[in-house]
Design an enzyme around this catalytic site. Structure first.
Site, mmCIF file in Angstrom:
data_model
loop_
_atom_site.group_PDB
_atom_site.id
_atom_site.type_symbol
_atom_site.label_atom_id
_atom_site.label_comp_id
_atom_site.label_asym_id
_atom_site.label_seq_id
_atom_site.Cartn_x
_atom_site.Cartn_y
_atom_site.Cartn_z
ATOM 1 N N VAL A 70 0.839 -1.208 0.000
ATOM 2 C CA VAL A 70 0.000 0.000 0.000
ATOM 3 C C VAL A 70 0.870 1.253 0.000
ATOM 4 C CG1 VAL A 70 -1.581 1.373 1.421
ATOM 5 C CG2 VAL A 70 -2.022 -1.043 1.053
ATOM 6 N N ASP B 7 10.340 3.557 6.370
ATOM 7 C CA ASP B 7 10.112 2.176 6.784
ATOM 8 C C ASP B 7 11.197 1.772 7.772
ATOM 9 O OD1 ASP B 7 8.242 -0.180 5.204
ATOM 10 O OD2 ASP B 7 9.778 -0.883 6.614
ATOM 11 N N CYS C 98 -5.541 -9.307 2.395
ATOM 12 C CA CYS C 98 -6.671 -8.561 2.971
ATOM 13 C C CYS C 98 -7.885 -9.407 3.342
ATOM 14 C CB CYS C 98 -7.070 -7.446 2.013
ATOM 15 S SG CYS C 98 -5.788 -6.196 1.920
ATOM 16 N N ARG D 271 0.935 -13.916 0.045
ATOM 17 C CA ARG D 271 0.370 -14.033 1.389
ATOM 18 C C ARG D 271 -1.035 -14.616 1.315
ATOM 19 N NH1 ARG D 271 1.715 -8.030 3.521
ATOM 20 N NH2 ARG D 271 0.929 -7.562 1.446
HETATM 21 P P1 NAD Z 1 3.145 -4.687 3.926
HETATM 22 O O1 NAD Z 1 3.473 -5.751 4.904
HETATM 23 O O2 NAD Z 1 3.408 -4.907 2.478
HETATM 24 O O3 NAD Z 1 3.889 -3.329 4.333
HETATM 25 C C1 NAD Z 1 3.925 -2.842 5.646
HETATM 26 C C2 NAD Z 1 5.258 -2.129 5.833
HETATM 27 O O4 NAD Z 1 5.243 -1.459 7.096
HETATM 28 C C3 NAD Z 1 6.475 -3.066 5.880
HETATM 29 O O5 NAD Z 1 7.417 -2.644 4.910
HETATM 30 C C4 NAD Z 1 7.036 -2.890 7.292
HETATM 31 O O6 NAD Z 1 8.437 -2.984 7.356
HETATM 32 C C5 NAD Z 1 6.551 -1.500 7.624
HETATM 33 N N1 NAD Z 1 6.500 -1.191 9.053
HETATM 34 C C6 NAD Z 1 6.072 -1.977 10.070
HETATM 35 N N2 NAD Z 1 6.164 -1.297 11.233
HETATM 36 C C7 NAD Z 1 6.651 -0.073 10.946
HETATM 37 C C8 NAD Z 1 6.947 1.067 11.719
HETATM 38 N N3 NAD Z 1 6.726 1.098 13.042
HETATM 39 N N4 NAD Z 1 7.448 2.156 11.112
HETATM 40 C C9 NAD Z 1 7.671 2.154 9.764
HETATM 41 N N5 NAD Z 1 7.385 1.094 8.973
HETATM 42 C C10 NAD Z 1 6.888 0.000 9.551
HETATM 43 O O7 NAD Z 1 1.598 -4.362 4.174
HETATM 44 P P2 NAD Z 1 0.549 -3.822 3.077
HETATM 45 O O8 NAD Z 1 0.055 -4.920 2.230
HETATM 46 O O9 NAD Z 1 1.112 -2.604 2.433
HETATM 47 O O10 NAD Z 1 -0.672 -3.411 4.039
HETATM 48 C C11 NAD Z 1 -0.573 -2.285 4.891
HETATM 49 C C12 NAD Z 1 -1.952 -2.006 5.470
HETATM 50 O O11 NAD Z 1 -2.848 -1.632 4.414
HETATM 51 C C13 NAD Z 1 -2.596 -3.201 6.167
HETATM 52 O O12 NAD Z 1 -3.360 -2.750 7.258
HETATM 53 C C14 NAD Z 1 -3.508 -3.774 5.109
HETATM 54 O O13 NAD Z 1 -4.594 -4.469 5.644
HETATM 55 C C15 NAD Z 1 -3.986 -2.499 4.420
HETATM 56 N N6 NAD Z 1 -4.404 -2.700 3.033
HETATM 57 C C16 NAD Z 1 -3.689 -3.513 2.199
HETATM 58 C C17 NAD Z 1 -4.078 -3.667 0.884
HETATM 59 C C18 NAD Z 1 -3.327 -4.582 -0.052
HETATM 60 O O14 NAD Z 1 -3.824 -4.818 -1.144
HETATM 61 N N7 NAD Z 1 -2.157 -5.075 0.320
HETATM 62 C C19 NAD Z 1 -5.194 -2.975 0.385
HETATM 63 C C20 NAD Z 1 -5.880 -2.125 1.242
HETATM 64 C C21 NAD Z 1 -5.468 -1.997 2.567
#
Ligand code: NAD
Length: 434
Positions: free
Chosen positions: A11, A30, A262, A329
Site C-alpha cells: 500500500v 520504513d 486482505c 500471502r
Molecule cells: P506490507 O506488509 O506490504 O507493508 C507494511 C510495511 O510497514 C512493511 O514494509 C514494514 O516494514 C513497515 N512497518 C512496520 N512497522 C513499521 C513502523 N513502526 N514504522 C515504519 N514502517 C513500519 O503491508 P501492506 O500490504 O502494504 O498493508 C498495509 C496495510 O494496508 C494493512 O493494514 C492492510 O490491511 C492495508 N491494506 C492492504 C491492501 C493490499 O492490497 N495489500 C489494500 C488495502 C489496505
C-alpha cells in the site's frame, strides 16, 4: 503538500509514488533497512503494473525519497499516512496492532507544527482514538488531528486504482483536517466521490466492504459447485445475476477460494470484533469456513486425478494469490500445494512474478521451473491456480505433447473445455458445462 508515508509495502509504496506523481513532496519511511536501501538504489521491492515507470520518474526528479529516520521524515510533514501492516494475531485472529502502536509512539516525538496523521492501514473501529491517545501521551503539546483514510486499492491494479478511485472515504472529526484532505484529493474531485464520515464509520466501512466482497466470492464459488451438479453454466448464471444493478457484475468469477493479505485477515478480524462486541456476524463466519473448505476441496479434486499413480508429478501454474501481483500471502495456490504435498506427490511449479516470494515460503518442498512449459513437461496432471494472462495463451496441443497424461485441473477457467476435450484431455474446471 509534504507527505510522509510510514510503511513502504504493497500500500505505502504505490500510494507514495502516486502522490509524488501528483506533485507532492513525499518521503516513504520504513523500519526495514534492506527495503529502504533497495528503493534508494533505484530498485523496486514489489511488482505492480505501471509502478516502475512512475517510481523511476519521481525518484529522478526528487519528488519521492526513502528513509528509515523518523527524525528526518516527520517534522516537516503536513500529512502523515500510516500504512504499516495489521496482520492477524496468531491466536485470536484479531488485527495485530503492534506496528500501528509503534509507529504512532515514534512519530509523536517528532511532530512539529500542525500535522494531519491519517491511518491508511485497515484497523479495528476506534483505532483513531487509540492513536490519538498514544500521540497525546508521548507528546502532550503535539498539534495534530488523527483521521481515518482507509485504502481500497486492489493489488495488481494499485497504480490504476490510485488514479481512479471508486470513492475516497475520510473519517475526520475536525474541519481543519477535512480541509487538508480536500486539498490532497483536489485532483480527484470531479471523478470520484469523497465521502466525509466519522472516524468510527470510516474504519467500519473498510472491514464491512472487504467482508462483503469475500462473501460475494464464496457465494459465486458455491453457485459454481451447484452448476456442476445441475448442468447450468456459472458464466451464464453470473451474467444473468450481474445484470441486476442491485447485485452488480463484478466479483462473480469462480475460483479456488479468496486469498491475499486482505480478505482472509479482514474477515477474521471482523468476526473477532463481532464476538468481542457480542454481535452475531454468522454470515462472515460461514464465509471464512466455506473458503477454508474450498481449498481442501480443490486439492482433493487434483489428487483424485492421480490417485492410481505412485508418486505422481503435478504441474502447478501460479503461486501468487491472483494474477498481476507477486504477493503470495494467504495465497489459495500455496495452501492447495501444501495440502497436496501431504499426499506424496511431486510438484513442479511456475509463476511469472512470484517465484522469489514462493521460494521463501515453500523452500525446497517443490521443484521450481523457469517457464510454464518446463513445469508441464512430464506431468501427470496440470493444475492452474493463478489467473495470469500469460497462462491464457498457452498452446493446448503443445501441453498435450509435453505431458505424461493429458489431464488438466483448470481452477481459473482459462482453457476452452471443448477444445481440450477434443484434443483428448480429461479436464476439470469450475462451474462450466464440460
Ligand atoms: P506490507 O506488509 O506490504 O507493508 C507494511 C510495511 O510497514 C512493511 O514494509 C514494514 O516494514 C513497515 N512497518 C512496520 N512497522 C513499521 C513502523 N513502526 N514504522 C515504519 N514502517 C513500519 O503491508 P501492506 O500490504 O502494504 O498493508 C498495509 C496495510 O494496508 C494493512 O493494514 C492492510 O490491511 C492495508 N491494506 C492492504 C491492501 C493490499 O492490497 N495489500 C489494500 C488495502 C489496505
Amino acid at each position: 503538500m509534504r507527505i510522509t508515508v510510514i510503511g513502504t509495502g504493497y500500500v505505502g509504496l504505490p500510494t507514495g509514488v502516486g502522490f509524488a506523481e501528483l506533485g507532492n513532496d513525499v518521503i516513504c519511511l520504513d523500519v526495514d533497512e534492506n527495503k529502504i536501501k533497495t528503493l534508494q538504489s533505484g530498485k523496486l521491492t514489489i511488482f505492480e503494473d505501471g509502478l516502475e515507470e512512475l517510481f523511476v520518474k519521481n525518484t529522478k526528479n526528487g519528488k519521492i525519497k526513502f528513509s528509515t529516520s523518523f527524525s528526518e521524515s516527520i517534522p516537516d510533514a503536513d500529512l502523515i499516512l500510516i500504512a504499516v501492516g495489521t496482520p492477524p494475531h496468531p491466536i485470536t485472529k484479531e488485527a495485530d496492532m503492534r506496528y500501528i502502536k509503534a509507529a504512532a509512539a515514534e512519530l509523536a516525538h517528532h511532530l512539529k507544527g500542525y500535522t494531519v496523521v491519517a491511518v491508511k492501514s485497515t484497523v479495528p473501529v476506534n483505532t483513531g482514538n487509540m492513536v490519538e491517545n498514544i500521540i497525546r501521551r508521548e507528546n502532550p503539546n503535539a498539534d495534530c488531528d488523527v483521521i481515518s483514510l482507509p485504502e481500497f486499492l486492489r493489488e495488481g491494479f494499485a497504480i490504476h486504482d490510485f488514479f481512479n478511485p471508486d470513492r475516497i472515504i475520510v473519517g475526520a472529526n475536525t474541519e481543519r483536517a477535512r480541509n487538508v484532505i480536500a486539498e490532497l484529493y483536489a485532483p480527484f474531485k470531479d471523478k470520484s466521490t469523497i465521502l466525509y464520515v466519522s472516524r468510527q464509520s470510516s474504519e467500519t466501512i473498510k472491514y464491512a466492504s472487504n467482508a462483503f466482497l469475500a462473501m460475494k466470492i464464496q457465494y459465486i464459488n458455491e453457485m459454481a459447485d451447484f452448476c456442476e451438479t445441475s448442468g447450468a453454466d456459472i458464466y451464464e448464471v453470473a451474467k444473468g445475476m450481474g445484470l441486476d444493478s442491485r447485485i452488480g457484475a463484478k466479483f462473480l468469477v469462480p475460483g479456488p477460494g479468496y486469498g491475499g493479505f486482505c480478505f482472509p485477515k479482514d474477515t477474521n478480524a471482523m468476526a473477532y470484533m463481532g464476538k468481542f462486541n457480542g454481535v452475531d456476524l454468522s454470515l462472515i463466519e460461514t464465509t471464512i469456513k466455506g473458503n477454508e473448505r474450498r481449498k481442501i476441496n480443490m486439492a482433493k479434486r487434483i489428487l483424485d486425478m492421480v490417485e492410481d499413480i505412485k508418486n505422481p508429478t503435478i504441474a502447478v501454474l501460479g503461486s501468487a494469490f491472483k494474477g498481476g501481483t507477486d504477493d503470495c500471502r494467504e495465497s489459495p495456490a500455496l495452501q492447495i500445494i501444501e495440502i497436496m504435498l501431504a499426499h506424496e506427490v511431486n510438484i513442479k511449479l511456475y509463476d511469472p512474478e512470484a517465484m522469489p516470494n514462493t521460494k521463501a515460503i515453500l523452500k525446497d518442498m517443490v521443484t521450481y521451473t523457469n517457464s510454464a512449459y518446463e513445469a508441464i513437461s512430464g506431468a501427470d496432471v496440470l493444475a492452474v491456480l493463478t489467473d495470469w494472462d500469460e497462462f491464457k495463451s498457452l498452446d493446448l496441443l503443445k501441453i498435450k505433447q509435453l505431458m505424461k497424461r493429458p489431464q488438466i485441473a483448470d481452477f481459473r477457467n482459462i482453457f476452452d473445455c471443448k477444445k481440450a476435450k477434443d484434443l483428448g484431455f480429461e479436464i476439470k474446471s469450475l462451474g462450466r458445462k464440460l
